[in-house]
Design an enzyme around this catalytic site. Structure first.
Site, PDB file in Angstrom:
ATOM      1  N   ASP A   1      39.775  42.363  32.767  1.00 21.32           N
ATOM      2  CA  ASP A   1      40.721  43.072  33.621  1.00 21.32           C
ATOM      3  C   ASP A   1      42.121  42.510  33.378  1.00 21.32           C
ATOM      4  O   ASP A   1      42.367  41.322  33.601  1.00 21.32           O
ATOM      5  CB  ASP A   1      40.325  42.909  35.086  1.00 21.32           C
ATOM      6  CG  ASP A   1      41.278  43.627  36.021  1.00 21.32           C
ATOM      7  OD1 ASP A   1      41.410  44.850  35.887  1.00 21.32           O
ATOM      8  OD2 ASP A   1      41.896  42.969  36.869  1.00 21.32           O
TER       9      ASP A   1
ATOM     10  N   THR B   1      45.635  48.586  33.981  1.00 21.95           N
ATOM     11  CA  THR B   1      46.480  47.387  33.989  1.00 21.95           C
ATOM     12  C   THR B   1      46.644  46.793  32.590  1.00 21.95           C
ATOM     13  O   THR B   1      47.681  46.204  32.290  1.00 21.95           O
ATOM     14  CB  THR B   1      45.880  46.321  34.922  1.00 21.95           C
ATOM     15  OG1 THR B   1      44.504  46.110  34.581  1.00 21.95           O
ATOM     16  CG2 THR B   1      45.960  46.761  36.365  1.00 21.95           C
ATOM     17  N   THR B   2      45.626  46.932  31.752  1.00 22.19           N
ATOM     18  CA  THR B   2      45.740  46.429  30.375  1.00 22.19           C
ATOM     19  C   THR B   2      46.584  47.386  29.543  1.00 22.19           C
ATOM     20  O   THR B   2      47.473  46.965  28.789  1.00 22.19           O
ATOM     21  CB  THR B   2      44.339  46.278  29.741  1.00 22.19           C
ATOM     22  OG1 THR B   2      43.509  45.519  30.612  1.00 22.19           O
ATOM     23  CG2 THR B   2      44.423  45.578  28.401  1.00 22.19           C
TER      24      THR B   2
ATOM     25  N   ASP C   1      38.188  48.596  40.822  1.00 18.92           N
ATOM     26  CA  ASP C   1      38.759  49.527  39.842  1.00 18.92           C
ATOM     27  C   ASP C   1      38.103  50.901  39.951  1.00 18.92           C
ATOM     28  O   ASP C   1      38.779  51.937  39.893  1.00 18.92           O
ATOM     29  CB  ASP C   1      38.568  48.982  38.418  1.00 18.92           C
ATOM     30  CG  ASP C   1      39.521  47.829  38.124  1.00 18.92           C
ATOM     31  OD1 ASP C   1      40.348  47.515  38.999  1.00 18.92           O
ATOM     32  OD2 ASP C   1      39.421  47.233  37.042  1.00 18.92           O
TER      33      ASP C   1
END
Length: 542
Positions: free
Chosen positions: A74, A107-108, A405
């Site tokens: 994550d 988020t990545t 998520d």
């Protein structure tokens, strides 16, 4: 005492200042060199995260100063737990965190995109284009990309009676996580939890009504969704009943104990009679408190504070089950779920302030006879609890992040049911559109548009690379197919299903998430390109 590389002098008012020696030998990066230094820091951080992108992305193991181990892919968690020193790298951490807070997913990808834009910006700077022109060009390209995303977006079919599409979206989100072995079960938990607290008319989801409770031991498959509240406590006395039905709950933040003398007063016990009087007074106070709770009609007392053995024994004798030492957040959640009011004083307790639950039971599991309290069939049935089991703390923490998520992905679809296709399909479609638009621009902005197009292609390149596919060949094949077939749903076949059509594979991303990624990454890059110096207090003359 701090040693300074200089001497202290005083001005005419007697205020000290430091004369720094060898000031002319100290160098400071400014202008283009400073911007290139910032870009290098951003690119370095991006390289770390790039290998974690996609369903086949690699995990990172992070060891805290205390020796705690975290294994995750994550992006927000990796960056949050990294010890970052450079100011620009800290901005990248905040970028990932803002994507996590706003969307909960991607988020990545947002950091990888920002790094790719910085890399392209460096190329343009080397060609002699001013950073401000590059930043403005990127901003225009981002707005064009968002417009193109709106044109290729589709409406997601959502029906409360058919949850399968939502479950498939949650499964997509969980595909790259440790919990993928029980992917279907976790996806169903996420969907049911979100729908339980969702207001479908207002298209709003209150995550505060979803509590996640974890307990080490057992398997991930033992995780379950409880339509109520789970509290990591048990009844205060072992002889109290383990199951209560049609419960009226008194939620107290006052302790079951006699009032104590204030700090300015002193109570002297000088004889046996005095001691007996004190014991009698305490017993009467306990009786009065318990009677007040009984008179209000309560059949269960939940207390934020503790009570001693005498009060506990009295509660058992008067057939009033009780739970003690329940934390503040749990007290608030119980009040919301049961429709009760939190009561700070026994005198204020009344039947209108009691909460209601259909059943309260003590849950026993594990070889160590661990006990937890489950409050179900509440007056306000919207509060739910996800109860996660796992063999160790590391797996449970990753399961919590994965479920969060997945729940965010479902929440986003309920709030805005427009979707684009994942697997890099949306990025490739935008890259083709921006590249075509660059050919129509005669000004200097065309270079920024082309570089923005190339930066978007880094996402599918990284997905292909992490999946073990030849990245450049895969990307060029998909681009040519998208142009030939005019199909914006073609992406990287990361799971090797035999088709590049993400519509068939049911790999979806919310339109809001994708737009947010492009906007946030562009805003950060624009900010970095306008910083031509970093002046810290240590560099300033005193």
């Amino acid at each position: 005492m701090t040693a300074f590389p200089g001497s202290i002098a005083f001005d005419e008012y007697g205020r000290p200042f430091i004369i720094i020696k060898d000031q002319e030998k100290q160098s400071r990066l400014t202008g283009t060199e400073a911007i290139k230094s910032h870009i290098l820091a951003g690119k370095t951080l991006t390289k770390i995260l790039r290998t974690s992108l996609g369903p086949k992305g690699l995990d990172k193991i992070l060891v805290s100063p205390d020796g705690d181990i975290t294994v995750t892919n994550d992006g927000a968690t990796i960056l949050k737990k990294m010890d970052v020193e450079h100011e620009i790298a800290k901005l990248m951490v905040q970028l990932s965190q803002s994507q996590d807070d706003e969307i909960g997913d991607g988020t990545t990808g947002v950091v990888v995109l920002a790094g790719a834009l910085l890399e392209q910006a460096e190329t343009l700077i080397n060609k002699g284009i001013h950073p401000i022109r590059i930043a403005d060009g990127f901003e225009s390209a981002a707005q064009f990309a968002i417009g193109h995303l709106n044109s290729i977006a589709e409406t997601f079919p959502f029906d409360q009676n058919d949850l399968e599409p939502l479950i498939k979206v949650a499964m997509t989100s969980l595909g790259s996580k440790i919990v993928s072995k029980c992917q279907r079960q976790m996806a169903e938990i996420a969907v049911n939890a979100v729908l339980a607290v969702a207001d479908l008319e207002k298209r709003d989801v209150n995550f505060e009504l979803i509590k996640i409770v974890e307990k080490v031991g057992g398997r991930l498959e033992d995780s379950t969704l409880v339509n109520g509240v789970v509290v990591d406590k048990d009844f205060s006395h072992p002889q109290m009943p383990k199951v209560l039905k049609d419960v009226k709950i008194a939620i107290l933040t006052c302790p079951f104990e006699p009032p104590k003398p204030k700090t300015k007063h002193k109570l002297d016990v000088t004889s046996i009679e005095d001691y007996r009087e004190l014991r009698k007074y305490e017993a009467e106070k306990f009786e009065t408190m318990v009677q007040m709770v009984k008179d209000a009609g309560a059949t269960l007392a939940i207390c934020q504070w503790g009570f001693d053995d005498e009060a506990n024994h009295l509660l058992l004798q008067r057939n009033l089950p009780a739970v003690r030492w329940v934390g503040g957040p749990e007290i608030e959640l119980i009040a919301m779920a049961t429709g009760g009011r939190i009561v700070p004083r026994f005198e204020e307790l009344s039947s209108e302030k009691l909460g209601y639950a259909g059943i309260v039971r003590e849950l026993t599991f594990g070889t160590t006879k661990d006990r937890m309290l489950v409050i179900e069939e509440c007056a306000n049935s919207k509060a739910v609890t996800v109860f996660i089991r796992g063999s160790n703390k590391m797996i449970i923490e990753e399961a919590k992040r994965s479920l969060h998520d997945a729940m965010c992905a479902v929440r986003n679809l309920i709030c805005e049911n427009s979707i684009v296709y994942g697997g890099g399909a949306a990025e490739i479609s935008c890259a083709i559109a921006i590249s075509n638009q660059a050919d129509r621009i005669s000004s200097l902005e065309q270079y920024a548009f082309r570089c923005f197009s190339e930066a978007l292609e880094v996402i599918p390149l990284a997905l292909a690379e992490n999946s073990g596919l030849p990245p450049i060949k895969t990307l060029t094949d998909i681009k040519s197919k998208q142009v030939a077939e005019n199909n914006s749903a073609l992406g990287v076949d990361c799971m090797l299903q035999g088709t590049n059509d993400m519509k068939q594979q049911h790999v979806l991303e919310t339109l809001h998430s994708k737009k947010q990624q492009i906007q946030l990454a562009t805003q950060l890059v624009k900010m970095i390109l306008k910083i031509d110096d970093i002046r810290s207090p240590a560099d300033s003359e005193i």
